[in-house]
Design a protein around this motif. Structure first.
Motif, short mmCIF file in Angstrom:
data_model
loop_
_atom_site.label_atom_id
_atom_site.label_comp_id
_atom_site.label_asym_id
_atom_site.label_seq_id
_atom_site.Cartn_x
_atom_site.Cartn_y
_atom_site.Cartn_z
N PRO A 25 -46.36 26.48 10.21
CA PRO A 25 -47.14 27.61 10.74
C PRO A 25 -46.61 28.95 10.22
O PRO A 25 -45.41 29.17 10.22
CB PRO A 25 -46.95 27.50 12.25
N GLY A 26 -47.53 29.79 9.81
CA GLY A 26 -47.13 31.13 9.37
C GLY A 26 -46.32 31.16 8.09
O GLY A 26 -45.69 32.15 7.78
N LEU A 29 -46.18 33.99 5.20
CA LEU A 29 -45.35 35.20 5.17
C LEU A 29 -44.50 35.27 3.90
O LEU A 29 -44.04 36.33 3.51
CB LEU A 29 -44.44 35.24 6.40
N ILE A 55 -54.30 50.03 14.07
CA ILE A 55 -53.82 48.67 14.33
C ILE A 55 -55.01 47.70 14.39
O ILE A 55 -55.00 46.64 13.79
CB ILE A 55 -53.02 48.61 15.65
N TYR A 56 -56.07 48.12 15.09
CA TYR A 56 -57.25 47.25 15.25
C TYR A 56 -57.95 46.99 13.92
O TYR A 56 -58.39 45.89 13.65
CB TYR A 56 -58.25 47.90 16.21
N CYS A 58 -56.85 47.20 10.76
CA CYS A 58 -56.13 46.71 9.58
C CYS A 58 -56.46 45.23 9.31
O CYS A 58 -56.20 44.39 10.15
CB CYS A 58 -54.63 46.87 9.75
N PRO A 59 -57.04 44.91 8.14
CA PRO A 59 -57.40 43.51 7.88
C PRO A 59 -56.18 42.60 7.77
O PRO A 59 -56.27 41.40 8.00
CB PRO A 59 -58.12 43.57 6.53
N GLU A 60 -55.04 43.17 7.41
CA GLU A 60 -53.84 42.35 7.26
C GLU A 60 -53.04 42.28 8.54
O GLU A 60 -52.25 41.37 8.73
CB GLU A 60 -52.94 42.94 6.16
N TYR A 78 -46.64 43.85 2.69
CA TYR A 78 -47.91 43.12 2.76
C TYR A 78 -49.15 43.99 2.65
O TYR A 78 -50.24 43.48 2.45
CB TYR A 78 -47.98 42.31 4.06
N LEU B 2 -54.40 44.29 21.13
CA LEU B 2 -53.44 44.41 20.04
C LEU B 2 -52.45 45.53 20.34
O LEU B 2 -51.89 46.13 19.45
CB LEU B 2 -54.18 44.70 18.73
N GLN B 14 -48.18 37.32 14.80
CA GLN B 14 -49.59 37.16 15.18
C GLN B 14 -50.06 35.73 14.95
O GLN B 14 -49.49 35.00 14.14
CB GLN B 14 -50.44 38.11 14.33
N THR B 17 -51.34 35.22 10.54
CA THR B 17 -50.38 36.14 9.95
C THR B 17 -50.85 36.73 8.62
O THR B 17 -51.78 36.23 7.99
CB THR B 17 -49.03 35.45 9.66
N MET B 18 -50.19 37.79 8.23
CA MET B 18 -50.40 38.39 6.92
C MET B 18 -49.87 37.45 5.84
O MET B 18 -49.26 36.44 6.15
CB MET B 18 -49.68 39.72 6.87
N THR B 29 -60.93 38.71 7.78
CA THR B 29 -59.58 38.50 8.31
C THR B 29 -59.33 39.42 9.51
O THR B 29 -58.61 39.07 10.44
CB THR B 29 -58.53 38.74 7.22
N MET B 30 -59.98 40.59 9.47
CA MET B 30 -59.89 41.51 10.61
C MET B 30 -60.47 40.85 11.86
O MET B 30 -59.86 40.85 12.93
CB MET B 30 -60.71 42.75 10.25
N ARG B 33 -58.23 37.96 13.15
CA ARG B 33 -57.07 38.50 13.88
C ARG B 33 -57.47 38.92 15.30
O ARG B 33 -56.82 38.58 16.27
CB ARG B 33 -56.56 39.76 13.17
N LEU B 34 -58.57 39.67 15.39
CA LEU B 34 -59.00 40.18 16.69
C LEU B 34 -59.33 39.02 17.64
O LEU B 34 -58.96 39.05 18.81
CB LEU B 34 -60.24 41.07 16.52
N TRP B 64 -51.77 30.31 9.61
CA TRP B 64 -52.07 30.03 11.01
C TRP B 64 -50.81 29.74 11.79
O TRP B 64 -50.00 28.92 11.39
CB TRP B 64 -53.04 28.85 11.11
N PRO B 191 -64.42 46.76 17.43
CA PRO B 191 -63.42 45.72 17.76
C PRO B 191 -63.23 45.50 19.26
O PRO B 191 -63.00 44.38 19.69
CB PRO B 191 -62.14 46.23 17.11
N GLN B 195 -63.67 41.97 21.15
CA GLN B 195 -62.62 41.33 21.95
C GLN B 195 -63.07 41.10 23.39
O GLN B 195 -62.70 40.10 24.00
CB GLN B 195 -61.35 42.18 21.90
#
Lengths: 101, 302
Positions: A25-26, A29, A55-56, A58-60, A78, B2, B14, B17-18, B29-30, B33-34, B64, B191, B195
């Motif tokens: 998982p993850g 990174l 923060i909301y 940001c796609p990354e 990143y 968030l 998260q 993740t990035m 991807t936004m 995440r949300l 993930w 957003p 949510q």
């Protein structure tokens, strides 16, 4: 054959996954996507109202900061430099500058 | 949801993740995440083939932090149904959300049969359709949710064509026609609204359908920084009405306040560039304005 190869590679700890083709998982990174960008945001922290929208949007998900202190920053490893934070900032407190390598 | 991103370490924890290989400015991807931040770590996700699967699971890496499985293109809903049924029979369903995800092609064209079956059996699954209006992953081919007059590689514009000549499929209404407990349409431009809708699905038992508008940088042909702006203009012009429905009744709509002309939305996107060339294009813009006006009237957006 593939299984044997994977077993050998795992013993030498060359790959970051377990047998059965499951990634940890993850594990993404490890993939530093900062190399994608040609522009980089600058948080001026001047007129910031602490709305958290950077923060909301940001796609990354690299932007972090505290609403109370109104200090925001981002993870340079990143950030892909898309510029959505600068475009959407209601106080226009974020600038995008070109980076040359 | 968030608001807990105080330090760099928090951002690395998260659910999604990035480090994924999505395009710069990718709004899908936004949305992921949300949504996953609201659902939390007790979630099992499935993804149909598409951008999301390709960018988040680049072997041997995974973005993930929740259990995730890649289904086939057509059966994200069927796989999620199976997971839900297995959890029910083993008595482990309590407190676990099953999330099925697919793109617009995987939902409205290829996966419609599996999705309809899931709705019919009323599995306790949240199905999310990321609607970017074409098969973006394979090179922008037309799908059932491609809007009217959009350029795609299989509906090109030229001397005798203005691009896609069929209107967008009314997918949320197909979901509503199944009389499922909850159907909603959201957009990455809003957003908090997105949510709020995801949070609401967590308290509802049964099938839930959520369609999210996710502008696509290379497919819609615009600069990455306009992703959110275009999503917001889509809503404000009336071309992408946001609403919630319970069973077959619409219970709330997002009011747009002041109507924005569709030109504002179209001119930012390269896929509608051909409409601004001559007089015939103007007549086509009028037709798109008519679609927007019909939506405004139908859903009572003003």
């Amino acid at each position: 054959m593939l299984r044997r190869l994977l077993t050998i590679m795992l013993k030498e700890e060359k790959l970051d996954f377990k047998l059965g083709i499951i990634a940890r998982p993850g594990a993404a990174l490890a993939n530093k996507t900062g190399s994608f960008r040609s522009e980089i945001p600058v948080f001026k922290l001047d007129k910031c109202t602490g709305c958290d929208l950077c923060i909301y949007y940001c796609p990354e998900g690299v932007v972090f900061g505290d609403k109370k202190t109104k200090k925001y920053s981002f993870d340079e490893d990143y950030c892909k430099g898309c510029g959505i934070c600068a475009e959407e900032c209601p106080a226009k407190d974020i600038d995008m500058i070109l980076v040359e390598k | 949801m968030l608001t807990n991103m105080l330090t760099k370490e928090d951002t690395h924890k998260q659910m999604f993740t990035m480090g994924h290989s999505g395009c710069s400015g990718c709004s899908q991807t936004m949305a992921v995440r949300l949504i996953t931040e609201v659902l939390g770590k007790n979630t099992i996700a499935t993804s149909a083939t598409g951008c999301l699967e390709v960018i988040s699971a680049k072997f041997p890496e995974s973005s993930w932090n929740i259990p995730w499985i890649h289904s086939l293109f057509e059966n994200s809903a069927a796989v999620a149904s199976g997971i839900e049924a297995a959890l029910q029979i083993t008595g482990k369903k309590e407190g676990i959300t099953v999330l099925a995800q697919a793109g617009d092609g995987g939902t409205a064209d290829i996966g419609l049969q599996a999705l309809s079956g899931m709705f019919e059996r009323n599995h306790d699954v949240l199905y999310v359709c990321y609607d970017n209006g074409a098969y973006m992953n394979t090179g922008y081919q037309r799908s059932g949710l491609t809007p009217y007059d959009a350029f795609t590689s299989t509906s090109p514009s030229g001397k005798i064509s203005f691009g896609n000549n069929r209107p967008k499929k009314y997918m949320p209404e197909i979901a509503m026609a199944h009389r499922i407990p909850y159907t909603a349409v959201a957009s990455v431009g809003y957003p908090m609204d997105l949510q709020k809708k995801v949070k609401k699905t967590m308290s509802i038992k049964g099938s839930k359908y959520l369609q999210v508008d996710v502008p696509c940088t290379p497919g819609w042909k615009y600069e990455p920084r306009y992703s959110v702006k275009i999503a917001q203009l889509g809503v404000q012009s009336g071309l992408y009405p946001l609403f919630e429905a319970e069973y077959d009744k619409i219970i709330s709509v997002k009011k747009i306040g002041k109507k924005v002309p569709v030109e504002e939305y179209l001119k930012l996107q390269g896929r509608f560039k051909h409409l601004f060339k001559d007089e015939a294009g103007k007549a086509e813009i009028e037709k798109i304005q008519k679609i927007a006006d019909e939506n405004i009237e139908r859903y009572g957006l003003l």
